[in-house]
Design an enzyme around this catalytic site. Structure first.
Site, PDB file in Angstrom:
ATOM      1  N   LEU A 168       0.824  -1.208   0.000  1.00  0.00           N
ATOM      2  CA  LEU A 168       0.000   0.000   0.000  1.00  0.00           C
ATOM      3  C   LEU A 168       0.862   1.264   0.000  1.00  0.00           C
ATOM      4  O   LEU A 168       0.493   2.275  -0.596  1.00  0.00           O
ATOM      5  CB  LEU A 168      -0.982  -0.037   1.172  1.00  0.00           C
ATOM      6  CG  LEU A 168      -1.973  -1.217   1.049  1.00  0.00           C
ATOM      7  CD1 LEU A 168      -2.783  -1.402   2.314  1.00  0.00           C
ATOM      8  CD2 LEU A 168      -2.908  -1.028  -0.146  1.00  0.00           C
TER       9      LEU A 168
ATOM     10  N   ILE B  16      -6.706  10.517  19.531  1.00  0.00           N
ATOM     11  CA  ILE B  16      -6.895  11.112  20.852  1.00  0.00           C
ATOM     12  C   ILE B  16      -8.085  10.473  21.575  1.00  0.00           C
ATOM     13  O   ILE B  16      -8.008  10.119  22.757  1.00  0.00           O
ATOM     14  CB  ILE B  16      -7.031  12.637  20.702  1.00  0.00           C
ATOM     15  CG1 ILE B  16      -5.633  13.155  20.377  1.00  0.00           C
ATOM     16  CG2 ILE B  16      -7.599  13.282  21.974  1.00  0.00           C
ATOM     17  CD1 ILE B  16      -5.508  14.592  20.126  1.00  0.00           C
TER      18      ILE B  16
ATOM     19  N   SER C 110     -20.005   8.239  18.703  1.00  0.00           N
ATOM     20  CA  SER C 110     -18.861   8.843  19.394  1.00  0.00           C
ATOM     21  C   SER C 110     -18.321  10.056  18.635  1.00  0.00           C
ATOM     22  O   SER C 110     -17.654  10.913  19.207  1.00  0.00           O
ATOM     23  CB  SER C 110     -17.737   7.806  19.509  1.00  0.00           C
ATOM     24  OG  SER C 110     -17.361   7.353  18.224  1.00  0.00           O
TER      25      SER C 110
ATOM     26  N   GLU D  51      -8.185  -5.812   8.362  1.00  0.00           N
ATOM     27  CA  GLU D  51      -9.030  -4.615   8.312  1.00  0.00           C
ATOM     28  C   GLU D  51      -8.182  -3.430   7.847  1.00  0.00           C
ATOM     29  O   GLU D  51      -7.152  -3.130   8.451  1.00  0.00           O
ATOM     30  CB  GLU D  51      -9.610  -4.319   9.698  1.00  0.00           C
ATOM     31  CG  GLU D  51     -10.538  -3.110   9.690  1.00  0.00           C
ATOM     32  CD  GLU D  51     -11.018  -2.721  11.082  1.00  0.00           C
ATOM     33  OE1 GLU D  51     -12.202  -2.891  11.371  1.00  0.00           O
ATOM     34  OE2 GLU D  51     -10.183  -2.256  11.898  1.00  0.00           O
TER      35      GLU D  51
ATOM     36  N   ARG E 296      -0.397  -2.757  12.203  1.00  0.00           N
ATOM     37  CA  ARG E 296      -0.060  -3.453  13.445  1.00  0.00           C
ATOM     38  C   ARG E 296      -0.793  -4.803  13.512  1.00  0.00           C
ATOM     39  O   ARG E 296      -1.830  -4.980  12.877  1.00  0.00           O
ATOM     40  CB  ARG E 296      -0.447  -2.600  14.664  1.00  0.00           C
ATOM     41  CG  ARG E 296      -1.965  -2.311  14.816  1.00  0.00           C
ATOM     42  CD  ARG E 296      -2.588  -3.202  15.872  1.00  0.00           C
ATOM     43  NE  ARG E 296      -4.030  -3.028  15.995  1.00  0.00           N
ATOM     44  CZ  ARG E 296      -4.926  -3.736  15.328  1.00  0.00           C
ATOM     45  NH1 ARG E 296      -4.559  -4.643  14.445  1.00  0.00           N
ATOM     46  NH2 ARG E 296      -6.224  -3.547  15.534  1.00  0.00           N
TER      47      ARG E 296
HETATM   48  P1  0O2 Z   1      -7.791  -1.197  18.199  1.00  0.00           P
HETATM   49  O1  0O2 Z   1      -6.738  -2.119  17.754  1.00  0.00           O
HETATM   50  O2  0O2 Z   1      -7.651  -0.809  19.652  1.00  0.00           O
HETATM   51  O3  0O2 Z   1      -7.984  -0.020  17.292  1.00  0.00           O
HETATM   52  P2  0O2 Z   1     -18.993  -3.606  15.891  1.00  0.00           P
HETATM   53  O4  0O2 Z   1     -19.164  -2.930  17.226  1.00  0.00           O
HETATM   54  O5  0O2 Z   1     -18.957  -5.094  15.939  1.00  0.00           O
HETATM   55  O6  0O2 Z   1     -19.845  -3.015  14.819  1.00  0.00           O
HETATM   56  P3  0O2 Z   1     -16.161  -3.772  15.504  1.00  0.00           P
HETATM   57  O7  0O2 Z   1     -16.242  -5.233  15.212  1.00  0.00           O
HETATM   58  O8  0O2 Z   1     -15.385  -3.400  16.726  1.00  0.00           O
HETATM   59  O9  0O2 Z   1     -17.582  -3.119  15.515  1.00  0.00           O
HETATM   60  O10 0O2 Z   1     -15.597  -3.089  14.249  1.00  0.00           O
HETATM   61  P4  0O2 Z   1     -15.638  -1.573  13.777  1.00  0.00           P
HETATM   62  O11 0O2 Z   1     -16.380  -0.697  14.738  1.00  0.00           O
HETATM   63  O12 0O2 Z   1     -16.049  -1.579  12.357  1.00  0.00           O
HETATM   64  O13 0O2 Z   1     -14.129  -1.220  13.841  1.00  0.00           O
HETATM   65  C1  0O2 Z   1     -13.401  -1.355  14.999  1.00  0.00           C
HETATM   66  C2  0O2 Z   1     -12.177  -0.478  14.927  1.00  0.00           C
HETATM   67  O14 0O2 Z   1     -12.528   0.807  14.386  1.00  0.00           O
HETATM   68  C3  0O2 Z   1     -11.677  -0.195  16.321  1.00  0.00           C
HETATM   69  O15 0O2 Z   1     -10.755  -1.176  16.660  1.00  0.00           O
HETATM   70  C4  0O2 Z   1     -11.022   1.169  16.179  1.00  0.00           C
HETATM   71  O16 0O2 Z   1      -9.748   1.061  15.599  1.00  0.00           O
HETATM   72  C5  0O2 Z   1     -11.953   1.838  15.178  1.00  0.00           C
HETATM   73  N1  0O2 Z   1     -13.065   2.490  15.863  1.00  0.00           N
HETATM   74  C6  0O2 Z   1     -14.379   2.168  15.813  1.00  0.00           C
HETATM   75  N2  0O2 Z   1     -15.115   3.012  16.540  1.00  0.00           N
HETATM   76  C7  0O2 Z   1     -14.264   3.909  17.098  1.00  0.00           C
HETATM   77  C8  0O2 Z   1     -14.438   5.046  17.959  1.00  0.00           C
HETATM   78  O17 0O2 Z   1     -15.538   5.408  18.390  1.00  0.00           O
HETATM   79  N3  0O2 Z   1     -13.309   5.719  18.316  1.00  0.00           N
HETATM   80  C9  0O2 Z   1     -12.072   5.359  17.869  1.00  0.00           C
HETATM   81  N4  0O2 Z   1     -11.027   6.077  18.266  1.00  0.00           N
HETATM   82  N5  0O2 Z   1     -11.878   4.277  17.062  1.00  0.00           N
HETATM   83  C10 0O2 Z   1     -12.958   3.587  16.675  1.00  0.00           C
HETATM   84  P5  0O2 Z   1     -10.580  -1.667  18.162  1.00  0.00           P
HETATM   85  O18 0O2 Z   1     -11.349  -2.923  18.342  1.00  0.00           O
HETATM   86  O19 0O2 Z   1     -10.840  -0.523  19.089  1.00  0.00           O
HETATM   87  O20 0O2 Z   1      -9.097  -2.089  18.168  1.00  0.00           O
END
Ligand code: 0O2
Ligand code: 0O2
Length: 206
Positions: free
Chosen positions: A22, A152, A113, A138, A44
């Site tokens: 990419l 943040i 959020s 992803e 990561r």
């Molecule tokens: P990491 O590694 O800490 O970033 P679902 O609730 O099942 O619809 P799911 O399966 O968690 O959702 O997937 P989603 O929401 O499509 O994508 C998840 C990832 O998107 C998160 O990873 C975050 O990286 C990002 N993300 C989603 N919502 C938010 C948010 O409100 N704030 C921030 N800062 N990032 C968000 P993880 O699981 O947090 O892992």
């Protein structure tokens, strides 16, 4: 731990390969002396502790992790302008080395959020000495402003475990709105910015 290392091996390989591929898109644009929709790429493998916690909250059995958890390999592509996101998405859809299996548009459908980004889940084949392993990864595509906000918010989320005091919640919503307006303003002067960048690159190459 050895079991985890074995399980994560193809993911580590995939993350490295995807990052190189990419980032290569940026190099291709630079070679053509065109503005790149890709600003930078980070990647990561999800830490084991986070995998365990997510598997537990989502009720994903360990023997179904490969199919049930799609962000063990995570790639993030940052761009300057909102319109770049569509260009990158299309380039990824057209690639023959990965298959887009799902798309989540948190730009049209901003999360409560305030989170905005475009997510692609891709199936990616990793070659190992035991044959091909198809893994899910992803790819999050977002502007620099979206990334600033999300980085943040993610940190604060850890601190408050998602239970924000009302004042912080309001501030984060205000900041999300400000990031949205910043993206809009930058889109308005996109051509101006890209002309300046071309001029700067030319000068640097002399
Ligand atoms: P990491 O590694 O800490 O970033 P679902 O609730 O099942 O619809 P799911 O399966 O968690 O959702 O997937 P989603 O929401 O499509 O994508 C998840 C990832 O998107 C998160 O990873 C975050 O990286 C990002 N993300 C989603 N919502 C938010 C948010 O409100 N704030 C921030 N800062 N990032 C968000 P993880 O699981 O947090 O892992
Ligand atoms: P370059 O030369 O800066 O393009 P690794 O530790 O090897 O697994 P890496 O790539 O070192 O991985 O780290 P990571 O976290 O995946 O990606 C960080 C990359 O993002 C680095 O590029 C940073 O320079 C780049 N980066 C981070 N923040 C910004 C930013 O605000 N603007 C720009 N333009 N780049 C940023 P590299 O890989 O060192 O390569």
């Amino acid at each position: 731990m050895e079991e985890w290392e074995k399980f994560l091996r193809p993911y580590k390989q995939a993350v490295e390969e995807l990052k190189v591929k990419l980032k290569g898109m940026r190099k291709d644009y630079q070679l053509k002396r065109q503005s790149s929709p890709v600003e930078f790429v980070t990647a990561r493998v999800k830490p084991v502790q986070s995998i365990i916690e997510k598997a537990s909250t989502r009720d994903i059995p360990y023997d179904q992790l490969r199919a049930g958890m799609y962000d063990i390999a995570g790639i993030r592509i940052m761009c300057q302008f909102v319109d770049d996101i569509k260009v990158i998405t299309e380039l990824i859809r057209e690639r023959s080395d990965m298959l887009v299996v799902e798309e989540r548009d948190y730009i049209e459908n901003t999360k409560e959020s305030g989170y905005r980004s475009y997510h692609l889940i891709v199936e990616y084949p990793v070659e190992t000495i035991e044959g091909t392993v198809d893994i899910l990864a992803e790819i999050q595509i977002r502007t620099l402003a979206m990334n600033f906000w999300a980085t943040i918010e993610h940190t604060l989320n850890y601190k408050y475990s998602g239970e924000y005091p009302p004042e912080i919640k309001k501030r984060l919503q205000n900041a999300a709105e400000a990031a949205y307006l910043l993206d809009q303003e930058m889109s308005e002067i996109r051509e101006e910015i890209q002309d300046a960048q071309k001029y700067y690159t030319k000068k640097r190459n002399i």
